[in-house]
Design a protein around this motif. Structure first.
Motif, PDB file in Angstrom:
ATOM      1  N   VAL A   5      38.826  50.447  40.285  1.00 55.00           N
ATOM      2  CA  VAL A   5      38.288  49.181  40.415  1.00 55.00           C
ATOM      3  C   VAL A   5      37.693  48.764  38.944  1.00 55.00           C
ATOM      4  O   VAL A   5      37.130  49.457  38.303  1.00 55.00           O
ATOM      5  CB  VAL A   5      36.881  49.537  41.381  1.00 55.00           C
ATOM      6  CG1 VAL A   5      36.134  48.147  41.655  1.00 55.00           C
ATOM      7  CG2 VAL A   5      37.389  50.216  42.765  1.00 55.00           C
ATOM      8  N   PRO A   6      37.835  47.443  39.083  1.00 54.98           N
ATOM      9  CA  PRO A   6      37.306  46.948  37.450  1.00 54.98           C
ATOM     10  C   PRO A   6      35.765  46.962  37.295  1.00 54.98           C
ATOM     11  O   PRO A   6      35.050  46.794  38.294  1.00 54.98           O
ATOM     12  CB  PRO A   6      38.013  45.328  37.543  1.00 54.98           C
ATOM     13  CG  PRO A   6      37.994  45.009  39.182  1.00 54.98           C
ATOM     14  CD  PRO A   6      38.296  46.496  39.691  1.00 54.98           C
ATOM     15  N   LEU A   7      35.537  47.209  35.877  1.00 54.61           N
ATOM     16  CA  LEU A   7      33.921  47.166  35.758  1.00 54.61           C
ATOM     17  C   LEU A   7      33.363  45.901  35.826  1.00 54.61           C
ATOM     18  O   LEU A   7      33.827  44.650  35.706  1.00 54.61           O
ATOM     19  CB  LEU A   7      33.811  47.535  34.175  1.00 54.61           C
ATOM     20  CG  LEU A   7      34.089  49.187  33.781  1.00 54.61           C
ATOM     21  CD1 LEU A   7      34.348  49.308  32.563  1.00 54.61           C
ATOM     22  CD2 LEU A   7      33.324  50.000  34.702  1.00 54.61           C
ATOM     23  N   ALA A   8      32.088  45.809  36.375  1.00 56.46           N
ATOM     24  CA  ALA A   8      31.532  44.315  36.401  1.00 56.46           C
ATOM     25  C   ALA A   8      31.164  43.976  34.969  1.00 56.46           C
ATOM     26  O   ALA A   8      31.143  42.920  34.739  1.00 56.46           O
ATOM     27  CB  ALA A   8      30.320  44.612  37.274  1.00 56.46           C
ATOM     28  N   GLU A   9      30.664  44.813  34.230  1.00 52.69           N
ATOM     29  CA  GLU A   9      30.319  44.250  32.834  1.00 52.69           C
ATOM     30  C   GLU A   9      30.723  45.569  31.753  1.00 52.69           C
ATOM     31  O   GLU A   9      29.657  46.327  31.370  1.00 52.69           O
ATOM     32  CB  GLU A   9      28.758  44.148  32.764  1.00 52.69           C
ATOM     33  CG  GLU A   9      28.380  43.550  31.441  1.00 52.69           C
ATOM     34  CD  GLU A   9      28.888  41.980  31.061  1.00 52.69           C
ATOM     35  OE1 GLU A   9      29.461  42.036  29.861  1.00 52.69           O
ATOM     36  OE2 GLU A   9      29.095  41.373  31.927  1.00 52.69           O
ATOM     37  N   PRO A  14      35.287  38.331  44.136  1.00 54.06           N
ATOM     38  CA  PRO A  14      34.009  37.333  44.318  1.00 54.06           C
ATOM     39  C   PRO A  14      33.372  37.093  42.893  1.00 54.06           C
ATOM     40  O   PRO A  14      33.510  37.668  42.057  1.00 54.06           O
ATOM     41  CB  PRO A  14      33.175  38.231  45.172  1.00 54.06           C
ATOM     42  CG  PRO A  14      33.747  39.727  45.133  1.00 54.06           C
ATOM     43  CD  PRO A  14      35.110  39.597  44.660  1.00 54.06           C
ATOM     44  N   PRO A  15      32.726  35.744  42.866  1.00 53.44           N
ATOM     45  CA  PRO A  15      32.053  35.142  41.772  1.00 53.44           C
ATOM     46  C   PRO A  15      31.078  36.293  41.377  1.00 53.44           C
ATOM     47  O   PRO A  15      30.324  36.911  42.208  1.00 53.44           O
ATOM     48  CB  PRO A  15      31.507  34.183  42.033  1.00 53.44           C
ATOM     49  CG  PRO A  15      31.557  34.001  43.598  1.00 53.44           C
ATOM     50  CD  PRO A  15      32.587  34.913  44.174  1.00 53.44           C
ATOM     51  N   ARG A  16      30.841  36.417  39.938  1.00 53.24           N
ATOM     52  CA  ARG A  16      29.734  37.208  39.671  1.00 53.24           C
ATOM     53  C   ARG A  16      28.304  36.345  39.771  1.00 53.24           C
ATOM     54  O   ARG A  16      28.383  35.382  39.166  1.00 53.24           O
ATOM     55  CB  ARG A  16      30.022  37.769  38.176  1.00 53.24           C
ATOM     56  CG  ARG A  16      31.134  38.612  38.100  1.00 53.24           C
ATOM     57  CD  ARG A  16      31.285  39.031  36.672  1.00 53.24           C
ATOM     58  NE  ARG A  16      32.878  39.801  37.010  1.00 53.24           N
ATOM     59  CZ  ARG A  16      33.236  40.885  36.415  1.00 53.24           C
ATOM     60  NH1 ARG A  16      32.239  41.255  35.323  1.00 53.24           N
ATOM     61  NH2 ARG A  16      34.288  41.445  36.497  1.00 53.24           N
ATOM     62  N   THR A  73      35.951  51.315  48.618  1.00 50.08           N
ATOM     63  CA  THR A  73      36.151  51.545  50.115  1.00 50.08           C
ATOM     64  C   THR A  73      36.846  49.932  50.206  1.00 50.08           C
ATOM     65  O   THR A  73      36.777  49.102  49.485  1.00 50.08           O
ATOM     66  CB  THR A  73      35.033  51.751  51.141  1.00 50.08           C
ATOM     67  OG1 THR A  73      34.029  50.768  50.940  1.00 50.08           O
ATOM     68  CG2 THR A  73      34.202  52.928  50.603  1.00 50.08           C
ATOM     69  N   ASP A  74      37.491  49.765  51.517  1.00 51.04           N
ATOM     70  CA  ASP A  74      37.884  48.518  51.747  1.00 51.04           C
ATOM     71  C   ASP A  74      36.900  47.783  52.675  1.00 51.04           C
ATOM     72  O   ASP A  74      37.215  46.830  53.435  1.00 51.04           O
ATOM     73  CB  ASP A  74      39.272  48.534  52.620  1.00 51.04           C
ATOM     74  CG  ASP A  74      39.038  49.420  53.913  1.00 51.04           C
ATOM     75  OD1 ASP A  74      37.745  49.830  54.240  1.00 51.04           O
ATOM     76  OD2 ASP A  74      40.096  49.717  54.559  1.00 51.04           O
ATOM     77  N   ALA A  75      35.647  48.019  52.524  1.00 55.02           N
ATOM     78  CA  ALA A  75      34.639  47.000  53.175  1.00 55.02           C
ATOM     79  C   ALA A  75      33.202  47.240  52.576  1.00 55.02           C
ATOM     80  O   ALA A  75      33.070  47.974  51.574  1.00 55.02           O
ATOM     81  CB  ALA A  75      34.047  47.845  54.454  1.00 55.02           C
ATOM     82  N   ALA A  76      32.357  46.096  52.728  1.00 48.00           N
ATOM     83  CA  ALA A  76      31.164  46.229  51.660  1.00 48.00           C
ATOM     84  C   ALA A  76      30.289  47.500  52.093  1.00 48.00           C
ATOM     85  O   ALA A  76      30.351  48.092  53.112  1.00 48.00           O
ATOM     86  CB  ALA A  76      30.375  44.869  52.348  1.00 48.00           C
ATOM     87  N   ALA A  77      29.531  48.067  51.095  1.00 50.07           N
ATOM     88  CA  ALA A  77      28.827  48.912  51.477  1.00 50.07           C
ATOM     89  C   ALA A  77      27.372  48.775  50.764  1.00 50.07           C
ATOM     90  O   ALA A  77      27.150  48.077  49.814  1.00 50.07           O
ATOM     91  CB  ALA A  77      29.282  50.113  50.538  1.00 50.07           C
ATOM     92  N   ALA A  78      26.367  49.297  51.637  1.00 53.10           N
ATOM     93  CA  ALA A  78      24.954  49.318  50.981  1.00 53.10           C
ATOM     94  C   ALA A  78      24.529  50.300  50.206  1.00 53.10           C
ATOM     95  O   ALA A  78      24.651  51.472  50.705  1.00 53.10           O
ATOM     96  CB  ALA A  78      24.171  48.864  52.363  1.00 53.10           C
ATOM     97  N   PHE A  79      23.768  50.095  49.365  1.00 50.78           N
ATOM     98  CA  PHE A  79      23.067  51.063  48.627  1.00 50.78           C
ATOM     99  C   PHE A  79      21.569  50.862  48.514  1.00 50.78           C
ATOM    100  O   PHE A  79      20.992  49.797  48.197  1.00 50.78           O
ATOM    101  CB  PHE A  79      23.376  51.209  46.840  1.00 50.78           C
ATOM    102  CG  PHE A  79      22.809  52.188  46.079  1.00 50.78           C
ATOM    103  CD1 PHE A  79      23.187  53.659  46.042  1.00 50.78           C
ATOM    104  CD2 PHE A  79      21.769  51.895  45.348  1.00 50.78           C
ATOM    105  CE1 PHE A  79      22.446  54.521  45.409  1.00 50.78           C
ATOM    106  CE2 PHE A  79      21.008  52.718  44.477  1.00 50.78           C
ATOM    107  CZ  PHE A  79      21.391  54.046  44.711  1.00 50.78           C
ATOM    108  N   ALA A 139      33.536  45.063  48.932  1.00 50.05           N
ATOM    109  CA  ALA A 139      34.800  45.948  48.979  1.00 50.05           C
ATOM    110  C   ALA A 139      35.383  45.959  47.462  1.00 50.05           C
ATOM    111  O   ALA A 139      35.542  44.950  47.024  1.00 50.05           O
ATOM    112  CB  ALA A 139      35.645  45.641  50.004  1.00 50.05           C
ATOM    113  N   ASP A 140      36.059  47.140  46.949  1.00 47.86           N
ATOM    114  CA  ASP A 140      36.744  47.410  45.893  1.00 47.86           C
ATOM    115  C   ASP A 140      36.131  46.578  44.599  1.00 47.86           C
ATOM    116  O   ASP A 140      36.792  45.775  43.960  1.00 47.86           O
ATOM    117  CB  ASP A 140      37.975  46.713  46.025  1.00 47.86           C
ATOM    118  CG  ASP A 140      38.897  47.519  47.305  1.00 47.86           C
ATOM    119  OD1 ASP A 140      38.912  48.859  47.059  1.00 47.86           O
ATOM    120  OD2 ASP A 140      39.523  46.932  48.039  1.00 47.86           O
TER     121      ASP A 140
END
Length: 175
Positions: free
Chosen positions: A57-61, A2-4, A102-108, A138-139
């Protein structure tokens, strides 16, 4: 991937059709606030250093220092967050890295922690006002740049998006 995007949560608290989810998070925080740390619980001291993801999982930044990382993954059919106890310094801008393996969106959610300080920006973690939580696809590895407030113990919870909290933990802000 997904786009950042970089977003700031606003104080607009519109009426929510998912009140049950919000109430579940509030209940999870109340329960976690009364949990006493036991010797078997894992703890991490916040030290500004490059973060390595605990999942593939790739790092966001990758160039931004990470103070603490919460890994969200499935264990025995339930979402868990590790570590479940993290120590943070007061009054500092820190990066919280959320690794959703995980293979689904998660909430924190950690509303008291973020309310005691301030959220500066997010990457790959969208604030959902209805759930009162940050959603991480996810991921994906999301990041929240925030400033800690006063010393204290602040509960957090993790859940599959749209479901009740399945994992809880604490941030301890101490001098």
């Amino acid at each position: 991937m997904p786009p950042r995007t970089q977003t700031k949560p606003s104080n607009d608290r519109a009426a929510t059709p998912r009140l049950r989810v919000r109430e579940a998070f509030v209940a999870a925080f109340a329960l976690a606030c009364f949990t006493v740390a036991t010797p078997g619980k894992s703890a991490v001291l916040a030290q500004v250093q490059p973060g390595e993801p605990t999942a593939d999982v790739p790092l966001a930044e990758p160039s931004r220092p990470v103070a603490v990382e919460i890994a969200m993954r499935m264990e025995d059919g339930a979402l868990v967050c590790r570590p479940d106890l993290a120590r943070l310094p007061p009054g500092e801008e820190l990066t919280l890295q959320l690794v959703n393996a995980t293979d689904a969106a998660a909430a924190f959610a950690a509303p008291e922690l973020f309310a005691s300080g301030s959220v500066a920006s997010t990457i790959d973690a969208q604030y959902d006002h209805d759930a009162a939580a940050f959603l991480v696809p996810a991921d994906t590895t999301g990041q929240i740049v925030f400033s800690t407030g006063a010393a204290g113990t602040y509960a957090f919870a993790c859940a599959p998006a749209g479901e009740e909290a399945t994992a809880q933990g604490e941030f301890v802000v101490e001098e």
